[in-house]
Design a protein around this motif. Structure first.
Motif, PDB file in Angstrom:
ATOM      1  N   GLU A 156       0.879  -1.190   0.000  1.00  0.00           N
ATOM      2  CA  GLU A 156       0.000   0.000   0.000  1.00  0.00           C
ATOM      3  C   GLU A 156       0.903   1.221   0.000  1.00  0.00           C
ATOM      4  O   GLU A 156       2.066   1.141   0.394  1.00  0.00           O
ATOM      5  N   CYS A 206      -0.272   6.472   8.488  1.00  0.00           N
ATOM      6  CA  CYS A 206      -0.498   5.035   8.687  1.00  0.00           C
ATOM      7  C   CYS A 206       0.753   4.266   8.257  1.00  0.00           C
ATOM      8  O   CYS A 206       0.760   3.038   8.240  1.00  0.00           O
ATOM      9  N   HIS A 254       2.121   3.865   5.334  1.00  0.00           N
ATOM     10  CA  HIS A 254       2.042   3.053   4.109  1.00  0.00           C
ATOM     11  C   HIS A 254       3.244   3.287   3.185  1.00  0.00           C
ATOM     12  O   HIS A 254       3.475   2.491   2.277  1.00  0.00           O
ATOM     13  N   GLU A 301      -6.126   2.141   0.389  1.00  0.00           N
ATOM     14  CA  GLU A 301      -6.508   1.298   1.538  1.00  0.00           C
ATOM     15  C   GLU A 301      -7.353   2.116   2.501  1.00  0.00           C
ATOM     16  O   GLU A 301      -8.290   1.610   3.096  1.00  0.00           O
ATOM     17  N   GLU A 302      -7.005   3.402   2.636  1.00  0.00           N
ATOM     18  CA  GLU A 302      -7.672   4.224   3.649  1.00  0.00           C
ATOM     19  C   GLU A 302      -9.152   4.430   3.357  1.00  0.00           C
ATOM     20  O   GLU A 302      -9.931   4.711   4.264  1.00  0.00           O
ATOM     21  N   HIS A 328       1.913  -4.581   8.795  1.00  0.00           N
ATOM     22  CA  HIS A 328       1.549  -3.184   9.044  1.00  0.00           C
ATOM     23  C   HIS A 328       2.482  -2.561  10.074  1.00  0.00           C
ATOM     24  O   HIS A 328       2.798  -3.196  11.076  1.00  0.00           O
TER      25      HIS A 328
HETATM   26 ZN   LIG Z   1      -2.770   1.395   7.433  1.00  0.00          ZN
END
Ligand SMILES: [Zn+2]
Length: 460
Positions: free
Chosen positions: A79, A106, A108, A143-144, A168
């Protein structure tokens, strides 16, 4: 090329991976707009000899890079999307680079780059003929907004995979054994009749009344749904000036629950509430499903493969400077904030006393539910999949914060990313080397999915 040589190859390639992750961190792009990140990763893979297919499922920033041929076909999910409003300097204090601009809250930038590094190292081993089969890296956008992998899944791009890994960034290093919440994102648009709110209110039919009565109904629904379910909403159109009876209004709902069927049931009940509100106010209502994802199905066989690799690699080697940065970040939380963030990971209590989690934790969250949603869940219902959490953020750091944005561009994040690349590479290598492991993972997957086959949540 043994597995240790594979990890050594990643060590040699570390600077290049760091540069890719940092370049993406410095150019944060939100869902479906990840042109820079997607092009950068796709071209690195293309130059390395991967066959790259771009523009997957009508998404310009989605791509699939493949190397090798024949079975097994193993996948890695990457991602690269950022989050709006999280712009942040690479310092341990809140300071946006540009107010209101996006940021990698996040992590990514790390997530995709580690998967890319693992895929490149596997290509080296395939090329040397030490293992055989196909490696496939999925450049998954958005993804978000929980749409990228769902749209890719609709195209069937994960159907022929034998197994798949992802990871992650997190404030802890462990296999990720818990599930996530299935979710629907759905908008309800009410249409009424405009009129003068003082002179002729009796002539109007208020769409805003429809929205408000729907929300009241939804709030009464909360008592009668499963405990772990969550319903949140925002009014995205509440009308204009108060002196007009509002002809249009809109409310946006997220519905989450541990299982996909529960989300579907709650969505149907919410639609009834919307119809009831429309009937009461003599307005019309229509709903639009924007996105929907599955809960995440774990696979114990694959999780064990990841865990053994993590313990073999030991842990990311954080420096004095990393610890200092983490300590400074930690001063922005109280102890109870730190604890409540770590509880969302179901992390053992003793970790709350640390600033950086620098060892590999034995799995502690199997059968539990992490209170968030991800479109990785959809892939986990199509092929056996496992993921791990890797320490890239100080202990107590929640995703989607300025703290996680800063840490995702720091030495802590980069070291975690290299550890993740090695973990996934090692896991893939084990599967290529031992077909029985793949068979066991598939048997577990079959047992758990035979009564509940995957259906993408978006209308086909
Ligand atoms: Zn994430």
């Amino acid at each position: 090329m043994t597995k240790h040589n594979l990890w050594e190859w990643i060590n040699q390639y570390e600077q290049k991976l760091n540069d890719i992750a940092l370049n993406i961190w410095h150019k944060p792009e939100v869902a479906m707009k990840e042109e820079y990140a997607s092009n950068l990763q796709a071209s690195v893979l293309e130059e390395a000899g991967f066959h790259v297919k771009r523009n997957i499922a009508g998404m310009q920033t989605a791509f699939i890079a493949e190397y090798g041929d024949g079975k097994p076909i193993l996948g890695v999910l990457g991602e690269f999307d950022a989050l709006p409003g999280l712009s942040q300097e690479l310092i341990a204090a809140r300071r946006p680079i540009e107010q209101g601009a996006p940021g990698h809250g996040c992590g990514h930038n790390l997530l995709g780059t580690a998967g890319l590094g693992a895929s490149l190292s596997i290509k080296e081993a395939l090329e040397k003929g030490e293992i055989s089969g196909t490696i496939r890296y999925y450049g998954c956008p958005a993804e978000e907004t929980l749409t990228g992998k769902v749209l890719m899944a609709k195209e069937g791009v994960f159907d022929d995979l034998d197994a798949c890994f992802t990871w992650h960034p997190a404030p802890i290093t462990a296999v990720w054994g818990s599930s996530t919440l299935a979710m629907n994102s759905i908008k309800f648009k009410f249409t009424g009749i405009a009129s003068h709110a003082a002179a002729a209110p009796h002539m109007g039919r208020s769409a805003l009344d429809g929205v408000e009565l729907m929300n009241i109904g939804a709030n009464y629904l909360r008592e009668h749904i499963v405990d772990a379910a969550r319903i949140h909403y925002s009014i995205t159109n509440g009308g204009h000036e108060p002196n007009i009876v509002h002809p249009e209004a809109e409310v946006w709902y997220y519905i989450r629950a541990p299982h996909r069927e529960e989300v579907e049931e709650i969505t149907e009940r919410l639609k009834k509430i919307a119809s009831g509100a429309a009937m009461m106010t003599e307005t019309e209502v229509e709903s639009q499903l924007l996105a929907g994802c599955y809960d995440t199905l774990s696979n114990r066989v694959l999780e064990d493969v990841l865990y053994h690799n993590m313990t073999e690699i030991h842990s990311p080697h954080f420096t004095e400077e990393d610890y200092q940065f983490a300590e400074e970040i930690c001063t922005s939380y109280t102890q109870s904030q730190k604890r409540s963030v770590m509880q969302t990971y179901h992390a053992p209590d003793y970790i709350n006393r640390m600033v950086l989690h620098d060892s590999v934790e034995a799995t502690f969250d199997q059968g539990k539910i992490a209170p968030g949603s991800t479109d990785v869940g959809d892939v986990s219902w199509i092929t056996p999949l496992a993921q791990c959490l890797i320490s890239c953020w100080p202990v107590g750091t929640a995703p989607h914060t300025w703290q996680s944005t800063a840490a995702s561009g720091s030495g802590i994040g980069l070291k975690g990313m290299i550890f993740a690349a090695k973990t996934i590479a090692g896991g893939l290598y084990d599967l290529y080397s031992d077909a029985r492991k793949i068979e066991q993972a598939k048997m577990e997957f079959e047992t758990r999915t035979k009564d509940n086959r995957y259906r993408p949540a978006l209308p086909v």
